[in-house]
Write an enzyme that holds these catalytic residues in place. Structure first.
Site, short mmCIF file in Angstrom:
data_model
loop_
_atom_site.label_atom_id
_atom_site.label_comp_id
_atom_site.label_asym_id
_atom_site.label_seq_id
_atom_site.Cartn_x
_atom_site.Cartn_y
_atom_site.Cartn_z
CE LYS A 1 20.76 42.44 -19.05
NZ LYS A 1 21.63 42.39 -19.91
CG ASP B 1 25.48 40.72 -19.17
OD1 ASP B 1 25.12 39.41 -20.14
OD2 ASP B 1 24.28 41.11 -18.67
P1 NDP Z 1 21.09 50.66 -20.99
O1 NDP Z 1 19.97 51.05 -21.10
O2 NDP Z 1 21.04 49.55 -19.59
O3 NDP Z 1 22.01 51.73 -20.19
C1 NDP Z 1 22.21 52.43 -22.21
C2 NDP Z 1 23.60 53.43 -21.44
O4 NDP Z 1 23.85 53.78 -23.12
C3 NDP Z 1 23.36 53.79 -21.05
O5 NDP Z 1 25.05 54.49 -20.08
C4 NDP Z 1 23.42 55.28 -21.08
O6 NDP Z 1 23.65 56.74 -21.10
C5 NDP Z 1 23.75 55.44 -22.81
N1 NDP Z 1 23.16 56.16 -23.93
C6 NDP Z 1 21.78 56.36 -24.45
N2 NDP Z 1 22.28 56.50 -25.28
C7 NDP Z 1 22.48 57.39 -25.42
C8 NDP Z 1 22.93 58.41 -25.84
N3 NDP Z 1 21.47 59.50 -27.05
N4 NDP Z 1 24.32 59.45 -25.53
C9 NDP Z 1 24.85 59.12 -25.01
N5 NDP Z 1 24.86 57.58 -24.25
C10 NDP Z 1 23.60 57.34 -23.92
O7 NDP Z 1 21.57 49.64 -21.28
P2 NDP Z 1 22.82 47.95 -21.61
O8 NDP Z 1 23.86 48.44 -20.31
O9 NDP Z 1 22.33 46.82 -21.40
O10 NDP Z 1 22.76 47.93 -22.66
C11 NDP Z 1 24.36 49.11 -23.47
C12 NDP Z 1 24.55 48.10 -24.70
O11 NDP Z 1 24.77 47.25 -24.28
C13 NDP Z 1 23.34 47.99 -26.12
O12 NDP Z 1 24.21 48.58 -27.52
C14 NDP Z 1 23.70 46.21 -25.86
O13 NDP Z 1 22.84 45.82 -27.11
C15 NDP Z 1 24.46 45.86 -25.68
N6 NDP Z 1 24.60 44.91 -24.84
C16 NDP Z 1 25.64 44.21 -25.09
C17 NDP Z 1 25.31 42.63 -24.36
C18 NDP Z 1 26.54 41.26 -25.01
O14 NDP Z 1 26.15 40.36 -25.31
N7 NDP Z 1 26.72 42.22 -26.47
C19 NDP Z 1 24.64 42.45 -23.17
C20 NDP Z 1 23.92 43.40 -23.19
C21 NDP Z 1 23.95 44.75 -24.00
P3 NDP Z 1 22.51 57.81 -19.13
O15 NDP Z 1 23.12 56.58 -18.36
O16 NDP Z 1 22.66 58.53 -19.39
O17 NDP Z 1 21.18 56.76 -19.89
#
Ligand code: NDP
Length: 294
Positions: free
Chosen positions: A72, A108
């Site tokens: 993205k 989104d």
């Molecule tokens: P990103 O990879 O951009 O962000 C991931 C987020 O999760 C960050 O805030 C990250 O924190 C956090 N995270 C990941 N692993 C951990 C962990 N072990 N402990 C704590 N925090 C954690 O992904 P997206 O933002 O694109 O997606 C996030 C979620 O949203 C996903 O589950 C995705 O499936 C869902 N989604 C749903 C959509 C829909 O249409 N319903 C559209 C897009 C996404 P940190 O910054 O510290 O790494």
């Protein structure tokens, strides 16, 4: 409708991409509108993304597409033009074409807000919101909620610096909204959890059954609306616990549907067949009733 020599191709670019429900939703939409179009999953590794976009500019029957993890942000750098949303978020989830140029959009945030206000009937104006996460999806949700004039937005993230950067960027644009960044630590979240009208999990915690909870549900107000952007599994443990606490809970299927409908409208300049798209998703997932409410 079968594939013909005139078929326009649409695709979702991601890696991995096999978990995506977008082909189901968009092919149903094309079929019900009688459009000679086909939407396919296209698995592209990060190192192949630049060459893929360059090739798309030359493909006369490429109609548009979607971009998902991990492309993205790179897509925002590579498109020829960006919409206001894509520019503000630094991320593209929808590609459109115009005369060999690639136009990057981001549906989104708008998709989330449409769903929240229209399907759920929740008006964010003046509300207190706790947003868990500061990744791509969280950024889109944060901008949409700030633009809908929430009173207070607390952004909690494992990497505090990302939450702070998001909060600072938003505060400049939306001065009337009180925006705070916190660490994703259960104790620091307790007062926010007890007073939030809306809690959104936009972390990826919950995708796997062994994941810890993104926040402690025992502190949630039963009056809170709780949304998990994850839609597969359909009910994360976080949502299940929030429901047991008495909260209204929703998964991310509604956001998926509305961001897809907005993308469809950008490609076709016509109204998206929302109910056909919803029905296709529900029958694919074997969900009997509309809505996504648990
Ligand atoms: P990103 O990879 O951009 O962000 C991931 C987020 O999760 C960050 O805030 C990250 O924190 C956090 N995270 C990941 N692993 C951990 C962990 N072990 N402990 C704590 N925090 C954690 O992904 P997206 O933002 O694109 O997606 C996030 C979620 O949203 C996903 O589950 C995705 O499936 C869902 N989604 C749903 C959509 C829909 O249409 N319903 C559209 C897009 C996404 P940190 O910054 O510290 O790494």
């Amino acid at each position: 409708m079968g594939v013909t020599g005139r078929t326009k191709i649409y695709a979702i670019f991601g890696y991995p991409v096999e978990h995506s429900f977008s082909p189901v939703m968009h092919n149903a939409a094309f079929a019900v509108m009688g459009l000679d179009c086909l939407y396919i999953p296209w698995a592209v590794k990060p190192e192949g993304f630049l060459v893929t976009l360059n090739a798309l500019r030359r493909m006369e029957n490429f109609g548009g597409g979607n971009v998902t993890i991990p492309h993205k942000e790179r897509a925002a750098e590579l498109c020829d033009e960006l919409s206001e949303e894509a520019e503000a978020l630094g991320a593209v989830n929808t590609l459109a074409t115009a005369g060999g140029r690639l136009l990057g959009h981001n549906t989104d945030g708008k998709g989330f807000l449409h769903w929240l206000t229209q399907d759920v009937g929740f008006d964010p104006k003046g509300k207190k919101v706790l947003l868990l996460g500061a990744g791509g999806a969280a950024r889109a949700v944060a901008f949409s909620l700030a633009s809908a004039r929430v009173a207070e937005l607390v952004i909690a993230n494992r990497t505090l610096g990302k939450a702070q950067a998001l909060a600072t960027g938003l505060q400049v644009k939306y001065q009337e909204c009180q925006i705070l960044a916190l660490n994703l630590q259960i104790m620091s979240l307790v007062p926010v959890l007890t007073s939030a009208d809306l809690v959104v999990n936009a972390t990826s915690l919950g995708l796997r059954p062994a994941d810890p909870l993104p926040a402690g549900c025992e502190h949630l107000s039963p009056m809170a609306l709780v949304v998990d952007l994850i839609y597969n599994p359909q009910e994360t443990i976080f949502l299940k616990k929030a429901r047991a606490r008495g909260c209204r809970t929703f998964n991310g299927l509604g956001m998926l549907l509305y961001q897809g409908a907005l993308a469809f409208e950008l490609w076709t300049r016509g109204k998206a067949p929302l109910e056909a798209m919803r029905k296709a998703l529900h029958s694919f997932l074997d969900i009997p009733s509309p809505g996504g409410e648990q």
